[in-house]
Write a protein that holds these residues in place. Structure first.
Motif, short mmCIF file in Angstrom:
data_model
loop_
_atom_site.label_atom_id
_atom_site.label_comp_id
_atom_site.label_asym_id
_atom_site.label_seq_id
_atom_site.Cartn_x
_atom_site.Cartn_y
_atom_site.Cartn_z
N HIS A 24 0.86 -1.18 0.00
CA HIS A 24 0.00 0.00 0.00
C HIS A 24 0.89 1.23 0.00
O HIS A 24 1.61 1.47 0.97
CB HIS A 24 -0.88 0.02 1.25
N GLY A 25 0.81 2.00 -1.09
CA GLY A 25 1.61 3.22 -1.16
C GLY A 25 0.76 4.45 -1.33
O GLY A 25 1.26 5.53 -1.63
N SER A 26 -0.56 4.30 -1.15
CA SER A 26 -1.46 5.43 -1.39
C SER A 26 -2.58 5.40 -0.35
O SER A 26 -2.66 4.48 0.47
CB SER A 26 -2.02 5.35 -2.81
N THR A 32 0.44 -31.02 0.62
CA THR A 32 1.04 -29.93 1.36
C THR A 32 0.55 -28.58 0.82
O THR A 32 0.51 -28.38 -0.39
CB THR A 32 2.58 -29.97 1.25
N GLY A 33 0.22 -27.68 1.73
CA GLY A 33 -0.16 -26.34 1.35
C GLY A 33 0.76 -25.33 2.00
O GLY A 33 1.23 -25.54 3.12
N VAL A 34 1.06 -24.26 1.26
CA VAL A 34 1.93 -23.20 1.78
C VAL A 34 1.26 -21.86 1.52
O VAL A 34 0.68 -21.65 0.45
CB VAL A 34 3.31 -23.24 1.09
N PHE A 35 1.34 -20.99 2.50
CA PHE A 35 0.88 -19.62 2.27
C PHE A 35 1.91 -18.66 2.86
O PHE A 35 2.26 -18.75 4.03
CB PHE A 35 -0.47 -19.37 2.94
N GLN A 36 2.41 -17.78 2.01
CA GLN A 36 3.26 -16.70 2.50
C GLN A 36 2.59 -15.41 2.04
O GLN A 36 2.53 -15.15 0.83
CB GLN A 36 4.66 -16.76 1.89
N GLY A 37 2.08 -14.64 2.97
CA GLY A 37 1.34 -13.45 2.56
C GLY A 37 1.80 -12.25 3.33
O GLY A 37 1.93 -12.31 4.56
N LYS A 38 2.05 -11.18 2.63
CA LYS A 38 2.54 -9.99 3.31
C LYS A 38 1.72 -8.77 2.91
O LYS A 38 1.35 -8.61 1.75
CB LYS A 38 4.01 -9.77 2.94
N ILE A 39 1.47 -7.93 3.90
CA ILE A 39 0.91 -6.61 3.63
C ILE A 39 1.94 -5.60 4.08
O ILE A 39 2.33 -5.58 5.25
CB ILE A 39 -0.41 -6.37 4.40
N LEU A 40 2.40 -4.78 3.15
CA LEU A 40 3.34 -3.70 3.48
C LEU A 40 2.60 -2.38 3.31
O LEU A 40 2.11 -2.07 2.22
CB LEU A 40 4.55 -3.76 2.54
N GLU A 53 3.69 -5.40 7.73
CA GLU A 53 4.75 -4.42 7.98
C GLU A 53 4.13 -3.05 7.73
O GLU A 53 3.76 -2.73 6.60
CB GLU A 53 5.94 -4.69 7.04
N ILE A 54 4.00 -2.27 8.79
CA ILE A 54 3.16 -1.06 8.70
C ILE A 54 3.93 0.17 9.16
O ILE A 54 4.47 0.19 10.27
CB ILE A 54 1.88 -1.24 9.56
N TYR A 55 3.97 1.16 8.27
CA TYR A 55 4.67 2.41 8.60
C TYR A 55 3.72 3.60 8.60
O TYR A 55 4.15 4.73 8.45
CB TYR A 55 5.81 2.65 7.62
N ALA A 56 2.42 3.35 8.71
CA ALA A 56 1.46 4.45 8.81
C ALA A 56 0.65 4.20 10.07
O ALA A 56 0.49 3.06 10.50
CB ALA A 56 0.55 4.47 7.58
N ASP A 57 0.13 5.29 10.69
CA ASP A 57 -0.48 5.09 12.01
C ASP A 57 -2.01 5.05 11.99
O ASP A 57 -2.63 4.79 13.00
CB ASP A 57 0.02 6.16 12.99
N ASP A 58 -2.61 5.31 10.84
CA ASP A 58 -4.07 5.32 10.80
C ASP A 58 -4.57 4.27 9.80
O ASP A 58 -5.10 4.60 8.74
CB ASP A 58 -4.55 6.73 10.42
N VAL A 59 -4.33 3.02 10.14
CA VAL A 59 -4.70 1.95 9.22
C VAL A 59 -5.42 0.83 9.98
O VAL A 59 -5.31 0.73 11.20
CB VAL A 59 -3.45 1.33 8.52
N ALA A 60 -6.17 0.03 9.24
CA ALA A 60 -6.80 -1.15 9.83
C ALA A 60 -6.31 -2.37 9.06
O ALA A 60 -6.66 -2.55 7.90
CB ALA A 60 -8.31 -1.04 9.74
#
Lengths: 251, 429
Positions: B296-298, B316-324, B356-363
């Motif tokens: 998320h850059g906007s 076998t199942g694998v999940f690697q999920g990231k929210i930046l 990984e979150i660098y903004a303070d007003d997020v859900a």
């Protein structure tokens, strides 16, 4: 209809005897009520009869219309005409109530070699039955019991009973969690199903439900056995005096 | 932290095993050379890479594709009933004689081989750009390999509302086909298009799709990966989402020895929506990996990741999920759920959810669960007369439905449900 002889049951995983020799004969068309203090084995009896796992029958047995039901899978018992209205109806997210009802009804019909209902026939049937129980279209569309109030869940149980038209209905504390109006509605639903060929076993803590669903016989269960059998007056006695006197008598 | 020392010969060999593509125009050759340099810099994936911890890439980088005899063609393939513009590939080669004419109102469609030789201004700037951007912060060497060697695929540009979906179908005929396909999709401002993909594709399949959605554009992507038991696939989806754009992608995967689906989604405009969902069902020799990276850059964007896996007999199942969430990306609404239903004790699910979150007003929320079929619910269904097998199937369909609901088109969603139902029926033993 239902014949329970010296039924003894323990928990599968621990050495704990729950039922210690239950004897009960239920004739066609009759309503039997079972009352008893907490932990006396009432719900266990309903689960064992309907085929829930986790229990081990150590002695005795139960037959319905002559067939040994304890040997059957839960779905076979249902197709043979046994129905348990759950004390805590289960929420199943993702399974639509209508899909569930239709699958269940048609599975039973198929097992009995009867013709299955098509979508239109089923819709007509379910709408008519739902109307009597004041179940609206929205409740039918939602996933099974998800987001239903306590009263809605119990009405949904009775709707299933009305649709499946079982021969032997077990109601496990159907009055728990119901307000006065909901209890009346649910009782009316049950009474509408009373007929010569259909029997009921009503498990309850309170005499109040039996004002609405009038039993032919009342049994008192304690410590895994039926300790007293009588008419509707027995329920009134419990209501007035509690279980202490009855328990003292057998002690 | 020093980069792991890699065996350069492995990288050379994965490049060498694909025939050098026919020479293209200057810009395309430059893009290929850049990608080759990226790949040589990062090296081929190996098991000790953190990003490949749960999935062994060796079959994907081995000299030869596995032997995978194609199944008999289906009598009614997925999406056959959907009115769509169909473009068919046979073992990775576009087959015009099996395809519709590549023309439709509101959409420009060109085979990649032509586009790479032409001077299409938008494609020149975009081709390989999303893949290149998606290499940081995590390297995706198999995507760089794709850019370096891909010669077939489509370049699709939606300029208006596409009247029907573009359907890419991949047929598999050769026992050991080792296939690279590349698509580029650009959705112009206010335009919309639906892309369907299905088919077994190849013994080993490397596919990249770059999707660039401009402001107010919409792109829906639904794919069904099937069916051959021994096939291998590594796919990448790179999406860049402009202001008030809408992007939804759903993937159904059944069978296949090894599948790794990576998705890289970047929000560059405000108020956009991006959803990525997947459902896989595997029985036996089945390894399925969903690796997702959402940036998320906007402002005020909504992202959802919904992944459901049904596994049995040692699958076998694998999940690697990231929210930046980057600094300043306020009002971000990020959601991630990954769940596995294990139908027996031999199956395995590995999940690595990351925020990984660098903004303070997020859900942002994430959840991951792994478990067996709910016995209480199963008994409830059976007590109403539903036979055990049918009751289990109902529970499986209920379990995956949150992912299937991400498909916008009801007809297609219902088809996916019925395909899953059929699979469950076939696997009744």
């Amino acid at each position: 209809m239902l014949s329970i002889k010296n039924l003894q049951v323990k928990l599968e995983d621990e050495d704990k005897q729950i039922l210690k020799g239950v004897n009960l004969e239920i004739e066609p068309g009759k309503v039997h009520a079972i009352m008893g203090p907490n932990g006396s084995g009432k719900s266990t009896l309903s689960y064992v009869l309907s085929g829930k796992g986790g229990y081990e029958v150590t002695a005795g047995g139960a037959t319905m219309l002559g067939d040994d039901i304890l040997e059957m899978e839960p779905e076979e018992r249902a197709a043979a005409g046994l129905f348990l209205a759950f004390q805590y109806p289960v929420e199943i997210p993702g399974v639509g109530n209508m899909t569930f009802l239709r699958t269940a009804l048609n599975a039973q019909k198929k097992a009995r070699g009867e013709a299955e209902l098509n979508a239109a026939e089923f819709l007509k049937l379910v709408r008519a039955k739902a109307k009597d129980l004041k179940i609206d279209a929205d409740m039918l569309k939602r996933p099974v019991n998800v987001g239903f109030s306590g009263g809605e869940k119990k009405r949904n149980e009775i709707l299933q009973m009305a649709l499946l038209e079982p021969k032997m209905c077990i109601l496990d504390e159907t009055d728990s969690g119901l307000d006065v109006d909901a209890m009346k509605l649910v009782s009316e639903g049950v009474n509408a199903l009373r007929s010569e060929g259909r029997s009921f076993l009503v498990i309850t803590h309170y005499q109040r439900l039996l004002d609405h669903i009038k039993p032919d016989y009342v049994h008192i269960m304690a410590d895994g056995r039926i300790i007293e059998t009588g008419g509707p007056e027995l329920a009134l006695e419990v209501e007035n005096n509690g279980y202490a006197d009855l328990l003292a008598k057998v002690a | 932290m020093a980069a792991p020392v890699k065996d350069p010969s492995l990288t050379d060999s994965i490049l060498a095993r694909h025939a050098a593509p026919a020479k293209a125009s200057h810009w395309a050759e430059a893009t290929r050379n850049d990608a080759r340099a990226r790949l040589l810099a990062t090296g081929a994936p190996v098991r000790r890479d953190e990003y490949w911890r749960y999935t062994d890439p060796a079959p994907l980088t081995a000299d030869e594709a596995t032997d995978c005899p194609p199944l008999e063609p289906e009598t009614s393939p997925v999406f056959d009933d959907v009115d769509a513009l169909r473009l068919v590939f046979v073992d990775g080669v576009f087959a015009p004689d099996l395809s519709d004419e590549a023309a439709m109102d509101g959409v420009e469609i060109q085979p990649l081989s032509e586009a790479l030789n032409a001077d299409i201004h938008w494609a020149k700037d975009l081709y390989g750009a999303l893949e290149a951007a998606g290499q940081t912060p995590v390297a995706r060497p198999l995507a760089a390999l794709n850019t370096a060697v891909a010669a077939d695929g489509f370049v699709i540009r939606a300029t208006g509302i596409a009247p029907k979906p573009v359907h890419l179908r991949y047929l598999h005929r050769e026992d050991r086909s080792d296939v690279v396909i590349r698509h580029l999709v650009r959705v112009e401002e206010g335009a919309s298009v639906t892309i369907l993909e299905n088919g077994q594709a190849a013994s080993r399949f490397n596919k990249v799709m770059e999707i660039d959605v401009a402001n107010n554009g919409a792109c829906h992507h639904i794919r069904a990966q099937g069916r051959d038991h021994d096939r291998l696939a590594a796919t990448h989806l790179f999406a860049r989402l402009g202001t008030e754009s809408n992007f939804k992608s759903f993937t159904l995967t059944v069978n296949g020895r090894l599948t790794r689906n990576e998705a890289v989604i970047e929000f560059t405009g405000d108020d956009a929506v991006g959803h990525i969902a997947g459902c896989c069902i595997g029985d036996g020799t089945f390894h399925h990996d969903d690796t997702v990276f959402v940036t998320h850059g906007s402002l005020n964007c909504e992202s959802r990741q919904v992944f459901k896996k049904v596994l049995k007999n040692g699958a076998t199942g694998v999940f690697q999920g990231k929210i930046l969430v980057k600094e300043g990306a306020q009002k971000t609404d990020g959601y991630q759920i990954s769940q596995a239903l294990l139908l027996d004790e031999d199956s395995e699910f590995n999940a690595k959810p990351e925020l990984e979150i660098y903004a303070d007003d997020v859900a942002c929320s994430h959840g991951s669960t792994c478990g067996a079929v709910d016995e209480t619910a199963l008994f409830y269904l059976r007590s109403r007369g539903v036979p055990l097998k049918e009751a289990q199937d109902m529970m499986v369909l209920a379990f995956v439905d949150e992912a299937v609901q991400e498909i916008e088109d009801d007809q297609i969603a219902d088809e996916i449900r019925s395909r899953i139902g059929q699979w469950l029926e076939r696997r009744s033993t």
